[in-house]
Motif scaffolding. Structure first.
Motif, PDB file in Angstrom:
ATOM      1  N   SER A 144      24.472  -2.496 -69.579  1.00  0.00           N
ATOM      2  CA  SER A 144      24.025  -2.741 -70.955  1.00  0.00           C
ATOM      3  C   SER A 144      24.777  -3.914 -71.572  1.00  0.00           C
ATOM      4  N   PRO A 175      19.673  -2.511 -72.812  1.00  0.00           N
ATOM      5  CA  PRO A 175      19.768  -2.746 -71.361  1.00  0.00           C
ATOM      6  C   PRO A 175      19.925  -4.228 -71.047  1.00  0.00           C
ATOM      7  N   THR A 176      20.779  -4.526 -70.089  1.00  0.00           N
ATOM      8  CA  THR A 176      21.023  -5.920 -69.728  1.00  0.00           C
ATOM      9  C   THR A 176      19.741  -6.610 -69.279  1.00  0.00           C
ATOM     10  N   SER A 178      23.543  -1.216 -78.399  1.00  0.00           N
ATOM     11  CA  SER A 178      23.536  -1.424 -76.953  1.00  0.00           C
ATOM     12  C   SER A 178      22.097  -1.515 -76.471  1.00  0.00           C
ATOM     13  N   ASP A 187      18.716   0.777 -62.714  1.00  0.00           N
ATOM     14  CA  ASP A 187      19.276   0.002 -63.825  1.00  0.00           C
ATOM     15  C   ASP A 187      20.439  -0.864 -63.376  1.00  0.00           C
TER      16      ASP A 187
END
Length: 425
Positions: free
Chosen positions: A245, A259-260, A257, A204
């Motif tokens: 995030s 995930p980026t 929020s 991640d």
């Protein structure tokens, strides 16, 4: 030269303090008779620590005083941020530790094993201070870059967080090398077997870093943008995008929020360009009952000709229709023969003219009234236009006023708005 003189004087002071300590401990308390060498070592270590704490206090106060004077005399912002993040405090820690490391041998000259362990402790402290210094510098750079350019916020945060992670891992490896007496290359070589595991753990983080760089380079999304993510049914303002995030403040003041990586891997609607142009689209339809549609007879046309917005349109179209029917020799006694004006057609023209003359509707963007596909409940007539403001409250007021008017006007054209009544209500 001046620094050597200061260190030499401090060394003489420490040496004299050591001699006083030896006299007091060894003779006054006569600890040698007790054979408690361990207590002597502990006492020396504690005494040595106390001296270091005193030096730390003196150097820290002195450095802060000097740096504060320098910062106050300049007009730069970055030095204030460095001072607030205590970057110079980390530099002040090097002086007492360096002095302590220099005089370990002279203070514990009779205890070689203690010197070895203390040198390792000092090496580890130096590594931790360097790590603290790097983290504070990175935080300062992020604050400086964020205040200068919001578009770079994503990249700076991603880079800063990644740099922190790398710094922490590197310092841990250095500490392991110090404790195990191995060189750093040997430690790194031994980590090759768990590379796949490390990549899996930091998956991640890696994806977030790549996403942050892409968003910063393309300026797709930044903090403060109003976005919508249909995948998660989220709509709100981006308040933070970090390495892992992104935080989105919904309109109900809750925080979501995501995930980026999802910001570039899924469909995201960004309303920021619309807000910059200060326009917002109205795309909503009115559902009419088809059974209320009919041709307009002469009586109705005379009535509608008194409506200002479509008066000229009716006159123009009626002349065209009459001319066409005459040229084609069409029997207009039967209603379906030839061309005729309808109440739904006149309403559509009225709505189009009404929007084109509305002061709150943009004239430079697309403006149209169109029929959508017929449904079992009737014919949807869609209004497609743009308001000349993107502010939500004003936009809703304009849209409400438009539909208030058109829904009421529909009755004047003998049109029936469909209302679907559910069974059991």
């Amino acid at each position: 030269m001046y620094d050597q003189i200061i260190v030499g004087k401090i060394g003489k002071i420490i040496f004299q303090i050591q001699k006083i300590f030896d006299i007091v401990v060894l003779y006054n308390f006569n600890l040698k008779k007790w054979g408690t060498i361990t207590l002597i070592i502990i006492g020396k270590i504690l005494f040595f620590i106390i001296i270091l704490i005193i030096l730390e206090f003196i150097f820290n106060k002195g450095v802060r005083f000097i740096v504060r004077r320098i910062v106050n005399s300049t007009h730069f912002i970055w030095d204030n941020i460095l001072y607030e993040n205590k970057v110079f405090d980390s530099l002040a820690h090097f002086f007492p530790l360096s002095i302590g490391l220099i005089f370990i041998n002279s203070f514990f000259n009779d205890y070689h094993t203690i010197i070895i362990y203390l040198e390792k402790v000092f090496d580890i402290l130096f590594v931790l201070i360097v790590l603290q210094f790097l983290i504070r510098v990175v935080n300062s750079i992020m604050r400086i870059a964020t205040s200068e350019n919001n578009h770079q916020t994503i990249a700076v945060r991603s880079f800063s967080q990644l740099l922190k992670i790398i710094s922490i891992i590197f310092c841990i490896l250095v500490i392991i090398a110090i404790l195990t007496k191995n060189d750093l290359i040997t430690i790194l070589t031994s980590l090759g077997a768990i590379t796949a595991f490390v990549i899996l753990v930091f998956r991640d983080t890696i994806l977030g870093f790549v996403s942050g760089v892409q968003m910063a380079s393309t300026k797709m999304i930044k903090s403060g943008d109003w976005i919508k993510i249909p995948k998660y049914s989220i709509e709100g303002t981006v308040i933070e995008i970090n390495l892992i995030s992104a935080k989105i403040e919904n309109f109900d003041k809750t925080i979501t929020s995501v995930p980026t990586y999802d910001l570039i891997s899924t469909a995201v609607i960004n309303f920021e360009f619309m807000r910059q142009k200060n326009i917002r689209r109205i795309k909503r339809s009115i559902l009419f009952n088809i059974q209320s549609f009919h041709f307009c007879n002469s009586y109705k046309l005379k009535k509608y000709q008194h409506i200002y917005l479509i008066k000229n349109y009716i006159q123009k179209k009626q002349k065209e229709i009459d001319l066409l029917n005459k040229n084609e020799n069409i029997d207009t006694y039967i209603k379906i023969n030839g061309n005729r004006l309808t109440n739904i057609g006149l309403f559509r023209q009225y709505a189009l003219t009404f929007l084109s003359k509305h002061p709150k509707i943009s004239k430079s963007e697309t403006l149209m009234i169109r029929y959508l596909e017929t449904t079992p409940y009737g014919l949807p007539v869609e209004l497609y236009c743009f308001t000349n403001t993107s502010e939500s409250i004003k936009y809703e007021q304009i849209q409400a006023n438009v539909f208030d008017h058109l829904l009421t006007v529909a009755k004047e054209f003998d049109l029936e708005v469909t209302q679907v009544i559910k069974k059991g209500i």
